[in-house]
Design a protein around this motif. Structure first.
Motif, PDB file in Angstrom:
ATOM      1  N   ASN A  32      23.347-126.474   1.094  1.00  0.00           N
ATOM      2  CA  ASN A  32      22.502-127.586   1.204  1.00  0.00           C
ATOM      3  C   ASN A  32      22.275-127.738   2.739  1.00  0.00           C
ATOM      4  O   ASN A  32      21.170-128.253   3.167  1.00  0.00           O
ATOM      5  CB  ASN A  32      23.118-128.766   0.457  1.00  0.00           C
ATOM      6  CG  ASN A  32      22.881-128.729  -0.809  1.00  0.00           C
ATOM      7  OD1 ASN A  32      21.997-128.142  -1.335  1.00  0.00           O
ATOM      8  ND2 ASN A  32      23.647-129.378  -1.684  1.00  0.00           N
ATOM      9  N   GLN A  44      25.319-129.275 -10.034  1.00  0.00           N
ATOM     10  CA  GLN A  44      25.883-130.591  -9.980  1.00  0.00           C
ATOM     11  C   GLN A  44      25.986-131.495 -11.097  1.00  0.00           C
ATOM     12  O   GLN A  44      26.972-132.091 -11.325  1.00  0.00           O
ATOM     13  CB  GLN A  44      24.789-131.528  -8.968  1.00  0.00           C
ATOM     14  CG  GLN A  44      24.753-131.095  -7.530  1.00  0.00           C
ATOM     15  CD  GLN A  44      23.553-131.611  -6.566  1.00  0.00           C
ATOM     16  OE1 GLN A  44      22.868-132.294  -7.353  1.00  0.00           O
ATOM     17  NE2 GLN A  44      23.797-131.867  -5.467  1.00  0.00           N
ATOM     18  N   THR A  73      20.954-125.897  -7.772  1.00  0.00           N
ATOM     19  CA  THR A  73      21.999-126.751  -7.079  1.00  0.00           C
ATOM     20  C   THR A  73      22.117-127.773  -8.186  1.00  0.00           C
ATOM     21  O   THR A  73      23.191-128.368  -8.518  1.00  0.00           O
ATOM     22  CB  THR A  73      21.650-127.176  -5.794  1.00  0.00           C
ATOM     23  OG1 THR A  73      21.664-125.850  -4.950  1.00  0.00           O
ATOM     24  CG2 THR A  73      22.404-128.071  -5.277  1.00  0.00           C
ATOM     25  N   ASP A  98      27.629-126.577  -0.747  1.00  0.00           N
ATOM     26  CA  ASP A  98      27.557-127.693   0.176  1.00  0.00           C
ATOM     27  C   ASP A  98      26.780-126.935   1.709  1.00  0.00           C
ATOM     28  O   ASP A  98      26.123-127.541   2.301  1.00  0.00           O
ATOM     29  CB  ASP A  98      28.684-128.315   0.583  1.00  0.00           C
ATOM     30  CG  ASP A  98      29.391-129.360  -0.590  1.00  0.00           C
ATOM     31  OD1 ASP A  98      30.583-129.537  -0.639  1.00  0.00           O
ATOM     32  OD2 ASP A  98      28.626-129.749  -1.369  1.00  0.00           O
ATOM     33  N   LYS A  99      27.282-125.737   1.645  1.00  0.00           N
ATOM     34  CA  LYS A  99      26.973-125.015   2.903  1.00  0.00           C
ATOM     35  C   LYS A  99      25.457-124.703   2.595  1.00  0.00           C
ATOM     36  O   LYS A  99      24.831-124.637   3.732  1.00  0.00           O
ATOM     37  CB  LYS A  99      27.705-123.766   3.007  1.00  0.00           C
ATOM     38  CG  LYS A  99      27.216-122.861   4.231  1.00  0.00           C
ATOM     39  CD  LYS A  99      28.209-121.460   4.085  1.00  0.00           C
ATOM     40  CE  LYS A  99      27.668-120.412   5.372  1.00  0.00           C
ATOM     41  NZ  LYS A  99      28.234-119.196   5.500  1.00  0.00           N
TER      42      LYS A  99
END
Length: 663
Positions: free
Chosen positions: A495, A482, A478, A492-493
């Motif tokens: 996380n 980023q 991730t 996002d899901k």
């Protein structure tokens, strides 16, 4: 959830249409909550058929073995009705919950081949109409299990003499799972597992969709970690099934061992202990009978003394009334005596003097508003001849009237007869009961279980490390994305799911500790209320194992299996009550023979503290020797309705009538 009624039509012992109404909505006139329906019946009159009928309506074949259920079906039609040509019987159970009112109808019908078939239907009550709801077996089972799951049903519908076995099996996997289900922990764990599965699936899909060369190595590691996790998790289920099977086999062997010990002849040591107990009881009975001899003269004199007491009291009443009358008319008597002593001419006759005295007495009473006391003349034979102390001694004399010599003699004869039988049994009794075979099998299973638990612990440790590695790789992946500004809604899901899974695990850990602590406090408080003994000093309920432990006043753990049958029953009932309070459920309770093994103090505690606070609906099935006349009077303020199962020897069937044995 509450039961409204159960109706039988020619089912087993119930001939014709018989019904018990559980929900009359009786308003108690006093401070008591009338939450109890009392159903009385002697052994063999239909109590077991009633409680099994509730299980059949709710769970059908699932609650029984195939052999048991086939036997229920073959005997489902009342024999008297069958002789008359009837070939069908039915059970109808109505209940209500927050979603509405329902009726379950089970029909047993014999076909041309002599086979009894079962037809199950469920209706929704709409006003005065019944609307049949078409459901498959799976839908019906899910509908019932949403209300009272099958594996927790034995905690709410049970034979109280058998529920004591819960104490001996309180640490078995099935019992622990049922307790966790009641207090909703299983639901939380399932939520955590589902969230984890969704996260793993999302990450796998994401890793497959990303083909950036700079991240291929990281993605490959993440895929390998996820695949290894899946492989290890796939091995969990077979081992869990094997552990469950071995635990069931171990429980079966333990039950067989206990059955063998219970059904075998008692050993010589047990007989000698019983002989000692009976000899002590016989000695006490003989002393009690000897003391009766000393009280015999008083008992013989009792009727004579009571007659003398009655005569003395009657004389005292007469003298008291006479003195009061003389005191009231003393002024008039002095006046009339002085007046009649005067000389008049011509002299008054005796009759004239008496007439003047009587007329004057009436006039004096009216003027002075004095009510004359009528005193019938009588001979005073005792009061004037006895001193005050002698009178008080006679009036206060009372013989000791607490002896029931007939009961004492009957008990002595019973004890002597049992002693004679035991002495005859000593030579034939075995030294010990042989459970060697079961003990060896139990030891072997325990060893195998130990190995499986060790393997599972090692695998869980590996799983934990892989999960940590998976989290680390996911975080690195991730962070890499980023940096490349390549985060999208899927990342996002993930996380969000990671945070949610962590929060869920923390919530489960805290709730588990909280539930265990509440169970500990509730069980401890309830045991203090229900038990007369004070040696049950401290209670612990482990949040890791969800197992009950009780300690004595020396802080030594008590072996619950070694307690008396009555104490084990009370401990089991305390656990059930605590579970309902912690879970916040309000299920109906159906309890068969709840007081059979308890003494009067513990019976009173159950009646006044347990049944009245357990649930809004408690249905008790009892014999006349269990809830006796005294306890029936004690429980009456809490009873909203009572029924009696009356067996008719002529037609070999049971009729349900309102009332109880002693009404």
């Amino acid at each position: 959830m509450i039961f409204n009624y159960i109706q039988f039509k020619n089912y087993r012992p119930y001939y014709g249409t018989q019904e018990i109404n559980f929900n009359t909505e009786k308003q108690s006139p006093g401070p008591f909550k009338a939450n109890i329906t009392l159903v009385g019946g002697k052994n063999g009159h239909g109590k077991t058929s009633l409680i099994n009928a509730v299980f059949i309506c709710l769970y059908g074949r699932r609650m029984f073995s195939k052999e048991e259920y086939d036997q229920f079906k073959s005997d489902a039609i009342n024999r008297n009705f069958y002789r008359e040509g009837g070939r069908e019987s039915s059970i109808e159970l109505s209940f209500s919950d927050r979603t509405g009112q329902y009726v379950i109808e089970i029909t047993f019908r014999e076909n041309d081949k002599g086979e009894v078939q079962e037809i199950r239907r469920i209706f929704v009550v709409a006003g005065d109409l019944l609307r049949e709801a078409t459901t498959s077996d799976e839908e019906f089972n899910a509908f019932i299990d949403q209300r009272i799951p099958i594996d927790v049903a034995p905690f709410f519908i049970f034979d109280a003499e058998k529920i004591k076995d819960l104490v001996g099996e309180h640490d078995s996997s099935k019992t622990v799972e049922a307790i966790q289900k009641i207090v909703s922990l299983e639901l939380y764990n399932q939520l955590h597992s589902d969230l984890s599965q969704i996260k793993y699936t999302t990450e796998l899909n994401l890793s497959k969709s990303v083909k950036d060369k700079d991240l291929e190595k990281l993605i490959a590691e993440l895929e390998a970690c996820a695949n290894e996790l899946e492989s290890l998790k796939a091995k969990e289920r077979p081992d869990d099934l094997k552990i469950e099977y071995l635990n069931e086999e171990k429980n079966r062997l333990n039950q067989e061992r206990r059955r063998k010990l219970a059904n075998s002849s008692v050993t010589k040591g047990q007989i000698h202990r019983r002989v000692g107990e009976l000899e002590n009881e016989l000695d006490k009975l003989n002393k009690a009978i000897e003391s009766f001899d000393k009280a015999l003269p008083k008992l013989i004199l009792k009727p004579l003394v009571m007659e003398l007491q009655k005569a003395i009291r009657k004389e005292q009443t007469y003298l008291s009334n006479l003195n009061r009358s003389q005191a009231l008319f003393a002024p008039f008597d002095k006046f009339i005596t002085d007046m009649l002593s005067k000389q008049v001419n011509p002299p008054l006759s005796l009759e004239q003097k008496n007439q003047l005295t009587e007329s004057g007495r009436e006039t004096w009473s009216r003027i002075n508003k004095v009510q004359e006391i009528k005193v019938e003349p009588m001979n005073v034979l005792h009061v004037n001849d006895l001193s005050h102390n002698e009178l008080q001694g006679i009036l206060n004399w009372s013989p000791n009237n607490n002896f029931n010599i007939a009961d004492l003699i009957t008990k002595r004869a019973r004890v002597e007869a049992e002693l004679k039988t035991l002495h005859e049994q000593i030579n034939d009794a075995p030294e010990v009961i042989d459970t060697h075979e079961e003990d060896e099998q139990i030891a072997k299973i325990s060893e195998e279980l130990g190995a499986l638990y060790t393997t599972r612990k090692s695998r869980n440790e590996t799983l934990r490390k892989l999960q940590d590695q998976h989290v680390r790789l996911s975080r690195v992946l991730t962070e890499s994305r980023q940096k490349r500004q390549n985060l999208g809604p899927v990342e996002d899901k993930i996380n969000l799911m990671t945070k949610l899974i962590g929060a869920t695990r923390e919530f489960i850990n805290r709730v588990t500790v909280l539930k265990a602590e509440r169970l500990k406090v509730e069980i401890e408080n309830i045991i203090i209320q229900l038990f007369r003994k004070k040696d049950l000093h401290r209670v612990e309920f482990s949040p890791e194992e969800f197992v009950l432990r009780i300690y004595d006043d020396a802080d030594v753990e008590i072996n619950l299996s070694s307690r008396s049958e009555g104490e084990k029953q009370l401990i089991a009932l305390a656990m059930i009550w605590a579970l309902t309070k912690v879970a916040g459920t309000n299920f109906p309770f159906v309890i068969d023979t709840p007081l059979a093994r308890l003494d009067s103090d513990h019976k009173s505690n159950l009646v006044n503290r347990f049944f009245t606070n357990l649930s809004d609906q408690v249905i008790i099935l009892s014999t006349d020797t269990e809830i006796t006349k005294d306890f029936f009077e004690e429980i009456t303020p809490f009873v909203q309705k009572s029924y009696l199962l009356e067996y008719n020897d002529e037609i070999k069937s049971t009729e349900i009538v309102e009332g109880y044995f002693f009404e």
